[in-house]
Design a protein around this motif. Structure first.
Motif, PDB file in Angstrom:
ATOM      1  N   LEU A  59       0.833  -1.193   0.000  1.00  0.00           N
ATOM      2  CA  LEU A  59       0.000   0.000   0.000  1.00  0.00           C
ATOM      3  C   LEU A  59       0.873   1.251   0.000  1.00  0.00           C
ATOM      4  N   LEU A  60       0.605   2.151  -0.948  1.00  0.00           N
ATOM      5  CA  LEU A  60       1.254   3.455  -0.972  1.00  0.00           C
ATOM      6  C   LEU A  60       0.201   4.536  -1.059  1.00  0.00           C
ATOM      7  N   ILE A  61       0.522   5.671  -0.467  1.00  0.00           N
ATOM      8  CA  ILE A  61      -0.365   6.823  -0.449  1.00  0.00           C
ATOM      9  C   ILE A  61       0.253   7.922  -1.293  1.00  0.00           C
ATOM     10  N   ARG A  62      -0.557   8.532  -2.146  1.00  0.00           N
ATOM     11  CA  ARG A  62      -0.090   9.628  -3.001  1.00  0.00           C
ATOM     12  C   ARG A  62      -0.281  10.933  -2.233  1.00  0.00           C
ATOM     13  N   SER A  63       0.774  11.726  -2.186  1.00  0.00           N
ATOM     14  CA  SER A  63       0.735  12.972  -1.426  1.00  0.00           C
ATOM     15  C   SER A  63       1.488  14.058  -2.175  1.00  0.00           C
ATOM     16  N   ALA A  64       1.055  15.298  -1.968  1.00  0.00           N
ATOM     17  CA  ALA A  64       1.733  16.434  -2.571  1.00  0.00           C
ATOM     18  C   ALA A  64       3.118  16.591  -1.960  1.00  0.00           C
ATOM     19  N   LEU A  65       4.093  16.864  -2.807  1.00  0.00           N
ATOM     20  CA  LEU A  65       5.443  17.180  -2.333  1.00  0.00           C
ATOM     21  C   LEU A  65       5.440  18.622  -1.856  1.00  0.00           C
TER      22      LEU A  65
ATOM     23  N   GLY B 123       6.644  20.796  -5.376  1.00  0.00           N
ATOM     24  CA  GLY B 123       5.429  20.736  -6.173  1.00  0.00           C
ATOM     25  C   GLY B 123       5.243  19.323  -6.688  1.00  0.00           C
ATOM     26  N   GLY B 124       4.117  19.049  -7.289  1.00  0.00           N
ATOM     27  CA  GLY B 124       3.846  17.714  -7.790  1.00  0.00           C
ATOM     28  C   GLY B 124       3.479  16.749  -6.680  1.00  0.00           C
ATOM     29  N   HIS B 125       3.450  15.469  -7.031  1.00  0.00           N
ATOM     30  CA  HIS B 125       3.066  14.421  -6.094  1.00  0.00           C
ATOM     31  C   HIS B 125       4.095  13.299  -6.089  1.00  0.00           C
ATOM     32  N   ALA B 126       4.050  12.493  -5.050  1.00  0.00           N
ATOM     33  CA  ALA B 126       4.872  11.297  -4.947  1.00  0.00           C
ATOM     34  C   ALA B 126       4.088  10.267  -4.142  1.00  0.00           C
ATOM     35  N   TRP B 127       4.542   9.034  -4.205  1.00  0.00           N
ATOM     36  CA  TRP B 127       3.937   7.924  -3.470  1.00  0.00           C
ATOM     37  C   TRP B 127       4.802   7.590  -2.261  1.00  0.00           C
ATOM     38  N   PHE B 128       4.153   7.388  -1.112  1.00  0.00           N
ATOM     39  CA  PHE B 128       4.833   7.121   0.152  1.00  0.00           C
ATOM     40  C   PHE B 128       4.160   5.954   0.855  1.00  0.00           C
ATOM     41  N   THR B 129       4.906   5.273   1.703  1.00  0.00           N
ATOM     42  CA  THR B 129       4.293   4.290   2.599  1.00  0.00           C
ATOM     43  C   THR B 129       3.491   5.050   3.657  1.00  0.00           C
ATOM     44  N   PRO B 130       2.461   4.436   4.231  1.00  0.00           N
ATOM     45  CA  PRO B 130       1.757   5.088   5.330  1.00  0.00           C
ATOM     46  C   PRO B 130       2.739   5.373   6.473  1.00  0.00           C
ATOM     47  N   GLY B 131       2.584   6.508   7.093  1.00  0.00           N
ATOM     48  CA  GLY B 131       3.451   6.851   8.218  1.00  0.00           C
ATOM     49  C   GLY B 131       3.652   8.338   8.326  1.00  0.00           C
ATOM     50  N   GLY B 132       4.394   8.737   9.334  1.00  0.00           N
ATOM     51  CA  GLY B 132       4.649  10.153   9.535  1.00  0.00           C
ATOM     52  C   GLY B 132       5.416  10.409  10.811  1.00  0.00           C
ATOM     53  N   GLY B 133       5.343  11.647  11.233  1.00  0.00           N
ATOM     54  CA  GLY B 133       6.144  12.130  12.341  1.00  0.00           C
ATOM     55  C   GLY B 133       5.899  11.413  13.660  1.00  0.00           C
ATOM     56  N   VAL B 134       6.982  11.244  14.387  1.00  0.00           N
ATOM     57  CA  VAL B 134       6.953  10.613  15.707  1.00  0.00           C
ATOM     58  C   VAL B 134       6.851  11.708  16.760  1.00  0.00           C
TER      59      VAL B 134
ATOM     60  N   THR C  37       7.092   9.144  -9.014  1.00  0.00           N
ATOM     61  CA  THR C  37       8.056   9.289  -7.926  1.00  0.00           C
ATOM     62  C   THR C  37       7.566   8.490  -6.729  1.00  0.00           C
ATOM     63  N   VAL C  38       8.438   7.615  -6.216  1.00  0.00           N
ATOM     64  CA  VAL C  38       8.115   6.766  -5.069  1.00  0.00           C
ATOM     65  C   VAL C  38       9.233   6.916  -4.050  1.00  0.00           C
ATOM     66  N   PHE C  39       8.851   7.135  -2.789  1.00  0.00           N
ATOM     67  CA  PHE C  39       9.815   7.219  -1.696  1.00  0.00           C
ATOM     68  C   PHE C  39       9.556   6.100  -0.702  1.00  0.00           C
ATOM     69  N   PRO C  40      10.581   5.480  -0.152  1.00  0.00           N
ATOM     70  CA  PRO C  40      11.993   5.724  -0.405  1.00  0.00           C
ATOM     71  C   PRO C  40      12.434   5.062  -1.702  1.00  0.00           C
ATOM     72  N   TYR C  41      13.591   5.435  -2.174  1.00  0.00           N
ATOM     73  CA  TYR C  41      14.151   4.824  -3.357  1.00  0.00           C
ATOM     74  C   TYR C  41      14.485   3.364  -3.057  1.00  0.00           C
ATOM     75  N   ARG C  42      14.429   2.548  -4.088  1.00  0.00           N
ATOM     76  CA  ARG C  42      14.705   1.107  -4.017  1.00  0.00           C
ATOM     77  C   ARG C  42      13.666   0.337  -3.196  1.00  0.00           C
ATOM     78  N   LEU C  43      12.490   0.918  -3.077  1.00  0.00           N
ATOM     79  CA  LEU C  43      11.399   0.253  -2.361  1.00  0.00           C
ATOM     80  C   LEU C  43      10.974  -1.025  -3.095  1.00  0.00           C
ATOM     81  N   ALA C  44      11.038  -1.027  -4.424  1.00  0.00           N
ATOM     82  CA  ALA C  44      10.673  -2.220  -5.193  1.00  0.00           C
ATOM     83  C   ALA C  44      11.565  -3.402  -4.825  1.00  0.00           C
ATOM     84  N   GLU C  45      12.852  -3.147  -4.640  1.00  0.00           N
ATOM     85  CA  GLU C  45      13.780  -4.223  -4.259  1.00  0.00           C
ATOM     86  C   GLU C  45      13.439  -4.770  -2.882  1.00  0.00           C
ATOM     87  N   LEU C  46      13.112  -3.874  -1.954  1.00  0.00           N
ATOM     88  CA  LEU C  46      12.747  -4.318  -0.607  1.00  0.00           C
ATOM     89  C   LEU C  46      11.477  -5.156  -0.651  1.00  0.00           C
TER      90      LEU C  46
END
Length: 161
Positions: free
Chosen positions: A21-27, A31-42, A132-141
């Motif tokens: 699961l990835l969430i699309r969010s504004a950078l 500008g623009g958007h990227a895909w991130f795993t669910p999560g955020g600030g601690v 754009t997907v963060f973090p990089y190399r997520l596909a390998e993981l």
């Protein structure tokens, strides 16, 4: 231990079809958007696993206990998000589920302002996307997780290309 401008705890949520699961969010800064795993600030008082569990509930509507999450990766690097500038660290925790119906009703006001949808991705889709997907190399993981090669200790993923 370095002093981080921001710590985040994120969840690599993988279903029985081996999709993440990835969430699309504004950078914020570019500008623009990227895909991130669910999560955020601690929060200053939260253990990382508890923060990851809280974020998963807020952003995907899935309630879990922190101890159900397994540390698998981390990233570190410098960034300026506007609200925080400096050295960042993101810790990633794995959770496998049979399936999950995503519920975004728990998003914070800030998250709702940047939310652009969600999607379940296969490792092949992640490896070949132009998005754009963060973090990089997520596909390998994800490919490693699907093959049963779960990193221990957690693997460092690159902060940038």
């Amino acid at each position: 231990m370095p002093r981080y401008a921001r710590r985040s705890a994120r969840v690599i949520l993988v279903d029985s079809s081996d999709r993440m699961l990835l969430i699309r969010s504004a950078l914020l800064s570019e500008g623009g958007h990227a895909w991130f795993t669910p999560g955020g600030g601690v929060k200053w008082w939260e253990p990382l696993r508890m923060a990851a569990a809280r974020e998963l509930w807020e952003e995907a509507g899935l309630r879990v206990r922190g101890r159900q999450l397994r540390a698998v990766a981390f990233t570190t690097g410098r960034a300026d998000l506007g609200f925080a500038n400096g050295l960042f660290r993101d810790d990633f925790y794995l959770l496998r589920v049979d399936s999950h119906e995503v519920d975004v009703s728990g998003l914070t006001e800030f998250e709702r302002g940047h939310y652009g949808g969600f999607r379940w991705w296969s490792a092949d889709e992640l490896a070949t996307t132009e998005e754009t997907v963060f973090p990089y190399r997520l596909a390998e993981l994800l490919a490693d997780v699907v093959a049963g090669r779960v990193p221990s200790p957690p693997r460092e993923l690159p902060w940038h290309h």
